[in-house]
Design a protein around this motif. Structure first.
Motif, PDB file in Angstrom:
ATOM      1  N   GLN A   9      -8.871 -46.853  15.452  1.00  0.00           N
ATOM      2  CA  GLN A   9      -7.835 -46.999  14.433  1.00  0.00           C
ATOM      3  C   GLN A   9      -6.457 -46.624  14.965  1.00  0.00           C
ATOM      4  N   LEU A  10      -6.421 -45.735  15.979  1.00  0.00           N
ATOM      5  CA  LEU A  10      -5.139 -45.326  16.562  1.00  0.00           C
ATOM      6  C   LEU A  10      -4.671 -46.279  17.659  1.00  0.00           C
ATOM      7  N   GLN A  11      -5.494 -47.241  18.025  1.00  0.00           N
ATOM      8  CA  GLN A  11      -5.145 -48.159  19.116  1.00  0.00           C
ATOM      9  C   GLN A  11      -3.846 -48.919  18.860  1.00  0.00           C
ATOM     10  N   PRO A  12      -3.601 -49.486  17.658  1.00  0.00           N
ATOM     11  CA  PRO A  12      -2.312 -50.177  17.443  1.00  0.00           C
ATOM     12  C   PRO A  12      -1.107 -49.254  17.578  1.00  0.00           C
ATOM     13  N   LEU A  13      -1.247 -48.002  17.112  1.00  0.00           N
ATOM     14  CA  LEU A  13      -0.136 -47.063  17.237  1.00  0.00           C
ATOM     15  C   LEU A  13       0.188 -46.801  18.695  1.00  0.00           C
ATOM     16  N   TYR A  14      -0.842 -46.604  19.510  1.00  0.00           N
ATOM     17  CA  TYR A  14      -0.585 -46.355  20.928  1.00  0.00           C
ATOM     18  C   TYR A  14      -0.105 -47.617  21.642  1.00  0.00           C
ATOM     19  N   GLY A  15      -0.442 -48.782  21.117  1.00  0.00           N
ATOM     20  CA  GLY A  15       0.154 -50.005  21.650  1.00  0.00           C
ATOM     21  C   GLY A  15       1.655 -50.023  21.432  1.00  0.00           C
ATOM     22  N   VAL A  16       2.100 -49.577  20.250  1.00  0.00           N
ATOM     23  CA  VAL A  16       3.535 -49.471  19.965  1.00  0.00           C
ATOM     24  C   VAL A  16       4.175 -48.414  20.862  1.00  0.00           C
ATOM     25  N   ILE A  17       3.504 -47.278  21.040  1.00  0.00           N
ATOM     26  CA  ILE A  17       4.025 -46.220  21.914  1.00  0.00           C
ATOM     27  C   ILE A  17       4.173 -46.738  23.341  1.00  0.00           C
ATOM     28  N   LEU A  18       3.183 -47.498  23.810  1.00  0.00           N
ATOM     29  CA  LEU A  18       3.249 -48.065  25.165  1.00  0.00           C
ATOM     30  C   LEU A  18       4.451 -48.998  25.298  1.00  0.00           C
ATOM     31  N   CYS A  19       4.677 -49.846  24.297  1.00  0.00           N
ATOM     32  CA  CYS A  19       5.837 -50.751  24.338  1.00  0.00           C
ATOM     33  C   CYS A  19       7.138 -49.962  24.340  1.00  0.00           C
ATOM     34  N   GLY A  20       7.195 -48.890  23.557  1.00  0.00           N
ATOM     35  CA  GLY A  20       8.398 -48.067  23.530  1.00  0.00           C
ATOM     36  C   GLY A  20       8.679 -47.430  24.876  1.00  0.00           C
ATOM     37  N   MET A  21       7.640 -46.958  25.539  1.00  0.00           N
ATOM     38  CA  MET A  21       7.834 -46.348  26.861  1.00  0.00           C
ATOM     39  C   MET A  21       8.315 -47.379  27.877  1.00  0.00           C
ATOM     40  N   VAL A  22       7.714 -48.559  27.843  1.00  0.00           N
ATOM     41  CA  VAL A  22       8.136 -49.608  28.785  1.00  0.00           C
ATOM     42  C   VAL A  22       9.605 -49.960  28.557  1.00  0.00           C
ATOM     43  N   LEU A  23      10.009 -50.081  27.286  1.00  0.00           N
ATOM     44  CA  LEU A  23      11.410 -50.369  26.989  1.00  0.00           C
ATOM     45  C   LEU A  23      12.311 -49.248  27.482  1.00  0.00           C
ATOM     46  N   GLY A  24      11.900 -47.988  27.264  1.00  0.00           N
ATOM     47  CA  GLY A  24      12.697 -46.859  27.734  1.00  0.00           C
ATOM     48  C   GLY A  24      12.846 -46.847  29.242  1.00  0.00           C
ATOM     49  N   ILE A  25      11.768 -47.199  29.961  1.00  0.00           N
ATOM     50  CA  ILE A  25      11.839 -47.249  31.430  1.00  0.00           C
ATOM     51  C   ILE A  25      12.800 -48.335  31.879  1.00  0.00           C
ATOM     52  N   VAL A  26      12.701 -49.514  31.267  1.00  0.00           N
ATOM     53  CA  VAL A  26      13.567 -50.634  31.663  1.00  0.00           C
ATOM     54  C   VAL A  26      15.033 -50.312  31.381  1.00  0.00           C
ATOM     55  N   VAL A  27      15.305 -49.796  30.186  1.00  0.00           N
ATOM     56  CA  VAL A  27      16.695 -49.458  29.838  1.00  0.00           C
ATOM     57  C   VAL A  27      17.226 -48.355  30.751  1.00  0.00           C
ATOM     58  N   GLY A  28      16.398 -47.319  30.978  1.00  0.00           N
ATOM     59  CA  GLY A  28      16.837 -46.225  31.840  1.00  0.00           C
ATOM     60  C   GLY A  28      17.096 -46.674  33.265  1.00  0.00           C
ATOM     61  N   ALA A  29      16.198 -47.508  33.817  1.00  0.00           N
ATOM     62  CA  ALA A  29      16.356 -47.966  35.197  1.00  0.00           C
ATOM     63  C   ALA A  29      17.554 -48.900  35.356  1.00  0.00           C
ATOM     64  N   CYS A  30      17.824 -49.729  34.340  1.00  0.00           N
ATOM     65  CA  CYS A  30      18.913 -50.708  34.447  1.00  0.00           C
ATOM     66  C   CYS A  30      20.287 -50.088  34.201  1.00  0.00           C
ATOM     67  N   THR A  31      20.348 -49.027  33.417  1.00  0.00           N
ATOM     68  CA  THR A  31      21.651 -48.468  33.038  1.00  0.00           C
ATOM     69  C   THR A  31      21.963 -47.156  33.741  1.00  0.00           C
ATOM     70  N   PHE A  32      21.066 -46.673  34.606  1.00  0.00           N
ATOM     71  CA  PHE A  32      21.287 -45.354  35.191  1.00  0.00           C
ATOM     72  C   PHE A  32      22.411 -45.376  36.228  1.00  0.00           C
ATOM     73  N   THR A  33      23.370 -44.501  36.043  1.00  0.00           N
ATOM     74  CA  THR A  33      24.403 -44.177  37.027  1.00  0.00           C
ATOM     75  C   THR A  33      24.730 -42.702  36.853  1.00  0.00           C
ATOM     76  N   GLU A  34      25.560 -42.165  37.716  1.00  0.00           N
ATOM     77  CA  GLU A  34      25.946 -40.753  37.568  1.00  0.00           C
ATOM     78  C   GLU A  34      26.709 -40.530  36.265  1.00  0.00           C
ATOM     79  N   LYS A  35      27.438 -41.550  35.801  1.00  0.00           N
ATOM     80  CA  LYS A  35      28.212 -41.393  34.570  1.00  0.00           C
ATOM     81  C   LYS A  35      27.341 -41.471  33.317  1.00  0.00           C
ATOM     82  N   THR A  36      26.162 -42.068  33.424  1.00  0.00           N
ATOM     83  CA  THR A  36      25.312 -42.233  32.236  1.00  0.00           C
ATOM     84  C   THR A  36      24.230 -41.163  32.118  1.00  0.00           C
TER      85      THR A  36
END
Length: 562
Positions: A327-354
């Protein structure tokens, strides 16, 4: 200090030379080979945490299969953390002297062999042994993932590679929750162990086939390093034991917790005295006492505590309501998508100023997620937490890069010999911090649940008409199953007690969300203040520099003036 090479390094070009001993050379690779390095790095990083994630996701079922008590089951994830943190004391120097290839292949090889043996030799002792070795493998695979992913990224995007690789151990936990229901449904439990063993064997084969380029190997180990390890390793293990079992045995009711904590403090003190007196210490205590380092440790620990809202808060509430992994599988699917998005945004926007904006955004997302979860009820279901946990998972992935780069930069400014200290501090704040978060939030939840249970019971006197009507309705529902009226009355009273405990548990979890929100707001204010202070100091330095520099239009001084 003159480096003492284990073997003479190759004659590299300047751009190929490793930045530090223990790191592989940066050779030119074809595009296909670079993609292969990235994929192997991501896979190895996931394997390092996936085995422990599978155990965590299915801990209740494993407990039932092995016939364990709750206390015995809690040792399984604790064993992983104990070994994982202490192994980081040796990882950095080991790859400097032995080479990353040897260290990684031995670590993954032993893990793969034991995981495969676990398929044929079941039992609690074997499970503990495999969990401990997986903690050692997790320490090696994190470094290995970083090295492999960095080989596939251009030199200008090295921080992005670091962000991607370091987050793989976090991604492993929601991925394990997404995968485990299908594995358990299709196969019996031994095949789950076979799945873990298969992943370990594939990871071992991957690093053997696709080897890292050769690096510099230097002599760095000293005899006193082993003595420090012999003191710190049991100290960390005892501390982890106290944090893992404090809630189960309750802090003030289990004497051995106090003895273990005292022994841990004594061992840490002896290790501190030894390291403080050494000319070339393994752990740089003077740097740890630095104001900036203390702020870094506090910030990293607080952030890890806040992220515990996800693993203990929201998921803990749903599991208290009887939700199973499927029953918790869909929730963790959403959590997994959120983490992937956070990794992509963090990797693409990371600089010393950010760096600071990303940290502030992460804390703000946790504040919003905690507020959205604050008004949970016993009717809340996994879909009610989709948005809030998506935000928290984004924050968990987004803050990792800035946090890692802040500490890495400060450690390298002090010298390469400070890297072991930084790695241990980072590992302690994240791994042990996870246990601290679970212990703290679990203590709040249990204490508040008892208070609410007593409060609800006081408001339900036996003379209450609505209460008696509810009990009568419950008793009538048992007419076809129970003929004895006394048994029907006892069963309806027991069901009422369960309802009271359930409502009290929900109210207690809301207090947990409230506490997390208060900590997040306090941390956000503190981080925002430090960001403004640093910007003000930089502005004042630029202004002072502009005032002291000579004006371009000023005439040159005369010879007499000189």
């Amino acid at each position: 200090m003159q480096l003492r090479y284990v073997e003479t390094p190759p004659d590299w070009e300047e751009h190929e030379r490793p930045k530090m001993p223990g790191s592989p050379a940066r050779l030119e690779h074809t595009l296909l080979r670079r993609w292969a390095y990235v994929l192997v790095g991501i896979f190895v990083g996931l394997v390092g945490g996936l085995g422990n994630g599978l155990v965590t996701a299915n801990l209740t079922a494993i407990q039932g299969q092995l016939g364990l008590t709750q206390v015995e089951a809690a040792w399984l994830p604790a064993a992983y953390v104990m070994v994982n943190v202490t192994a980081n004391l040796l990882v950095f120097k080991s790859r400097q002297q032995l080479g990353m290839r040897v260290f990684a292949e031995w670590g993954l090889g032993i893990y793969a062999v034991l995981a495969l043996a676990h398929v044929f030799v079941e039992g609690y002792t074997m499970s503990l042994l495999v969990r401990g070795v997986s903690g050692f493998a997790g320490a090696t695979t994190t470094s290995l993932a970083v090295m492999y992913v960095m080989q596939g990224f251009p030199a200008a995007r090295i921080p992005s590679a670091l962000i991607v690789a370091m987050n793989m151990s976090q991604v492993a936990l929601p991925l394990a929750w997404v995968l485990s229901p299908a594995l358990v449904t299709i196969n019996p439990w031994p095949h789950l162990y076979a799945f873990e063993a298969g992943l370990a064997l594939i990871a071992f084969a991957s690093v053997v086939v696709l080897k890292l380029p050769r690096g510099m190997q230097i002599h760095v180990f000293e005899s006193l390093d082993l003595l420090t390890f012999a003191l710190v390793a049991p100290a960390v293990a005892l501390l982890c034991a106290v944090l893992a079992q404090g809630v189960n045995g309750w802090w003030l009711n289990t004497p051995w917790l106090a003895y273990a904590l005292i022994a841990s403090i004594v061992l840490f003190t002896l290790a501190g005295i030894l390291e403080y007196s050494r000319s070339r210490p393994l752990i740089q205590l003077r740097w740890l006492a630095n104001r900036w380092t203390l702020m870094f440790m506090l910030g990293a620990l607080l952030m890890r505590l806040l992220i515990s809202e996800q693993n203990y808060g929201a998921v803990g509430l749903l599991r208290a309501m009887g939700m199973n992994p499927e029953q918790l599988q869909p929730l963790y699917g959403v959590i997994l998508c959120g983490m992937v998005l956070g990794i992509v945004v963090g990797a693409c926007t990371f600089t010393e100023k950010t760096i600071f904006p990303q940290i502030l955004l992460s804390v703000a997302l946790i504040c919003i997620g905690g507020y959205l979860d604050l008004h949970s009820t016993s009717q809340s279901r996994p879909h009610d937490f989709f948005f809030s946990q998506f935000l928290v998972s984004c924050a968990a992935a987004l803050f990792m890069g800035p946090l890692m780069m802040l500490g890495f930069k400060q450690a390298m400014m002090q010298g390469m010999d400070h890297m072991v200290t930084f790695i241990v501090v980072f590992s302690m704040t994240q791994s042990v911090g996870g246990l601290v978060g679970t212990a703290l939030l679990g203590s709040i939840q249990q204490q508040r649940a008892q208070v609410y249970t007593q409060a609800i019971a006081r408001e339900l006197p036996r003379t209450d008409a609505q209460l008696n009507q509810r009990l009568a309705q419950t008793q009538s529902s048992y007419n076809r199953y129970l003929t004895d009226p006394m048994l029907r009355q006892a069963q309806s009273s027991a069901q009422l007690v369960q309802v009271v405990k359930r409502e009290a548990a929900v109210m207690a979890f809301n207090d947990v969300f409230r506490a997390i929100g208060a900590m997040a707001l306090s941390f956000l204010a503190w981080a925002f203040y430090n960001w403004l202070r640093l910007r003000f100091l930089a502005w004042r330095a630029r202004r002072a520099s502009a005032n002291t520099s000579p004006s371009p239009s000023s005439p040159p001084a005369s010879p007499a003036a000189r």
